[in-house]
Design a protein around this motif. Structure first.
Motif, PDB file in Angstrom:
ATOM      1  N   SER A  61       1.081  -1.195   0.248  1.00  0.00           N
ATOM      2  CA  SER A  61      -0.232   0.123   0.310  1.00  0.00           C
ATOM      3  C   SER A  61       0.699   1.405   0.621  1.00  0.00           C
ATOM      4  O   SER A  61       0.215   2.210  -0.422  1.00  0.00           O
ATOM      5  N   ASP A  62       2.070   1.467   0.223  1.00  0.00           N
ATOM      6  CA  ASP A  62       2.811   2.598   0.698  1.00  0.00           C
ATOM      7  C   ASP A  62       3.189   2.775  -0.706  1.00  0.00           C
ATOM      8  O   ASP A  62       3.788   3.974  -0.581  1.00  0.00           O
ATOM      9  N   PHE A  63       3.411   1.530  -1.623  1.00  0.00           N
ATOM     10  CA  PHE A  63       3.890   1.469  -2.922  1.00  0.00           C
ATOM     11  C   PHE A  63       2.441   2.564  -3.914  1.00  0.00           C
ATOM     12  O   PHE A  63       2.805   3.282  -4.427  1.00  0.00           O
ATOM     13  N   SER A  64       1.237   1.864  -3.541  1.00  0.00           N
ATOM     14  CA  SER A  64       0.759   1.795  -4.330  1.00  0.00           C
ATOM     15  C   SER A  64       0.129   3.294  -4.117  1.00  0.00           C
ATOM     16  O   SER A  64      -0.724   4.710  -4.966  1.00  0.00           O
ATOM     17  N   ALA A  65      -0.007   4.279  -2.676  1.00  0.00           N
ATOM     18  CA  ALA A  65      -0.393   4.931  -2.442  1.00  0.00           C
ATOM     19  C   ALA A  65       0.960   6.269  -3.217  1.00  0.00           C
ATOM     20  O   ALA A  65       0.472   7.795  -3.613  1.00  0.00           O
ATOM     21  N   GLY A  66       2.168   6.061  -3.087  1.00  0.00           N
ATOM     22  CA  GLY A  66       2.732   6.679  -4.122  1.00  0.00           C
ATOM     23  C   GLY A  66       2.223   7.202  -4.968  1.00  0.00           C
ATOM     24  O   GLY A  66       2.691   7.835  -6.195  1.00  0.00           O
ATOM     25  N   GLY A  67       1.954   6.481  -6.179  1.00  0.00           N
ATOM     26  CA  GLY A  67       1.501   6.163  -7.852  1.00  0.00           C
ATOM     27  C   GLY A  67       0.555   7.177  -8.053  1.00  0.00           C
ATOM     28  O   GLY A  67      -0.066   7.913  -6.944  1.00  0.00           O
ATOM     29  N   SER A  68      -0.497   7.078  -8.987  1.00  0.00           N
ATOM     30  CA  SER A  68      -1.610   7.976  -8.983  1.00  0.00           C
ATOM     31  C   SER A  68      -2.792   7.017  -9.642  1.00  0.00           C
ATOM     32  O   SER A  68      -3.127   7.487 -10.281  1.00  0.00           O
ATOM     33  N   GLY A  69      -2.371   6.070  -8.377  1.00  0.00           N
ATOM     34  CA  GLY A  69      -3.876   5.514  -8.083  1.00  0.00           C
ATOM     35  C   GLY A  69      -3.417   3.950  -8.868  1.00  0.00           C
ATOM     36  O   GLY A  69      -3.624   3.289  -8.792  1.00  0.00           O
ATOM     37  N   GLY A  70      -2.657   3.976 -10.568  1.00  0.00           N
ATOM     38  CA  GLY A  70      -2.057   2.725 -11.283  1.00  0.00           C
ATOM     39  C   GLY A  70      -0.585   1.761 -10.187  1.00  0.00           C
ATOM     40  O   GLY A  70      -0.759   2.355  -9.230  1.00  0.00           O
ATOM     41  N   LYS A  71      -0.734   1.002 -11.493  1.00  0.00           N
ATOM     42  CA  LYS A  71       0.521   0.377 -10.948  1.00  0.00           C
ATOM     43  C   LYS A  71       1.621   0.853 -11.487  1.00  0.00           C
ATOM     44  O   LYS A  71       1.661   0.735 -11.929  1.00  0.00           O
ATOM     45  N   MET A  72       3.067   0.265 -10.604  1.00  0.00           N
ATOM     46  CA  MET A  72       3.805   0.551 -10.081  1.00  0.00           C
ATOM     47  C   MET A  72       4.549  -0.907 -11.276  1.00  0.00           C
ATOM     48  O   MET A  72       4.707  -1.861 -10.970  1.00  0.00           O
ATOM     49  N   ASP A  73       5.252  -0.443 -12.640  1.00  0.00           N
ATOM     50  CA  ASP A  73       6.233  -1.560 -12.903  1.00  0.00           C
ATOM     51  C   ASP A  73       7.779  -1.446 -11.610  1.00  0.00           C
ATOM     52  O   ASP A  73       7.604  -1.229 -11.083  1.00  0.00           O
ATOM     53  N   THR A  74       7.458  -3.319 -12.122  1.00  0.00           N
ATOM     54  CA  THR A  74       8.475  -3.732 -11.563  1.00  0.00           C
ATOM     55  C   THR A  74      10.347  -2.930 -11.485  1.00  0.00           C
ATOM     56  O   THR A  74      10.486  -2.728 -10.784  1.00  0.00           O
ATOM     57  N   GLY A  75       9.774  -2.295 -12.926  1.00  0.00           N
ATOM     58  CA  GLY A  75      11.392  -1.651 -12.783  1.00  0.00           C
ATOM     59  C   GLY A  75      11.624  -0.462 -12.187  1.00  0.00           C
ATOM     60  O   GLY A  75      12.278   0.183 -11.291  1.00  0.00           O
ATOM     61  N   THR A  76      10.309   0.244 -11.668  1.00  0.00           N
ATOM     62  CA  THR A  76      10.043   1.370 -10.661  1.00  0.00           C
ATOM     63  C   THR A  76      10.233   1.219  -9.733  1.00  0.00           C
ATOM     64  O   THR A  76      11.163   2.076  -8.991  1.00  0.00           O
ATOM     65  N   ILE A  77       9.686   0.051  -9.144  1.00  0.00           N
ATOM     66  CA  ILE A  77       9.610  -0.456  -7.709  1.00  0.00           C
ATOM     67  C   ILE A  77      11.049  -0.622  -7.358  1.00  0.00           C
ATOM     68  O   ILE A  77      11.391  -0.219  -6.771  1.00  0.00           O
TER      69      ILE A  77
END
Lengths: 95, 89
Positions: free
Chosen positions: A6-22
């Motif tokens: 949830s920490d990571f998804s909260a940082g994005g614009s609601g969408g999923k982040m790809d593995t590379g970005t994470i």
């Protein structure tokens, strides 16, 4: 693992982040933490070594000592890192 | 939003991949943390006054310090395990 995602998804614009970005973020965070740890320990050690009686300012010899101490601390860190790494490899080979 | 049980196979593979990559980074971070701790201990033992270069003696001392610290950890862990096992029976 709940708060982690949830920490990571909260940082994005609601969408999923790809593995590379994470992974990019994870690597940056680890590198920052590592640098902070080094900085903190190095400051502690070099203050002890170089400033025996704190005066009204850092004098020239103290500044020189600090510079030298920093360089030697980082040399030591690298020697320790190499030694530990080769020990780990030796231990793994023994198993 | 997808419910948890209809995640596609590719998403599952991606999650597994991410978990593996993070575990690798975690291992690297753990290694670095251990190096910080060793450097802290061995700096106190081996370096008196930092000169313009680490001399050979200091380098040898640092290497020995790390090796013997690990030996000590192993020895104590083994002996402690034996003590616990003995008292357990």
């Amino acid at each position: 693992m709940d708060g982690f995602g949830s920490d990571f998804s909260a940082g994005g614009s609601g969408g999923k982040m790809d593995t590379g970005t994470i992974m990019e973020q994870v690597k940056v965070q680890i590198a920052v933490a590592n640098a902070q740890e080094l900085l903190q320990r190095m400051t502690d050690k070099c203050f002890r070594k170089c400033i025996s009686k704190p005066g009204s300012s850092l004098d020239n010899s103290e500044q020189k000592c600090i510079a030298m101490c920093m360089d030697r601390y980082m040399d030591s860190w690298n020697i320790v890192s190499r030694t530990y790494n080769s020990r780990l490899q030796r231990e793994r080979a023994r198993m | 939003m997808d419910s948890y049980d209809n995640i596609s196979a590719s998403e599952k593979a991606e999650a597994a991949d991410l978990q593996r990559l993070i575990a690798t980074e975690q291992q690297k971070a753990q290694f670095q943390a251990q190096v910080h701790s060793f450097t802290d201990i061995c700096w106190d033992k081996c370096v008196d006054s930092p000169g313009s270069k680490l001399d050979y003696r200091t380098e040898t001392c640092l290497v020995n310090c790390v090796e013997r610290f690990i030996d000590t950890t192993l020895t104590i862990t083994n002996r402690f395990t034996q003590m616990v096992q003995k008292s357990g029976h």
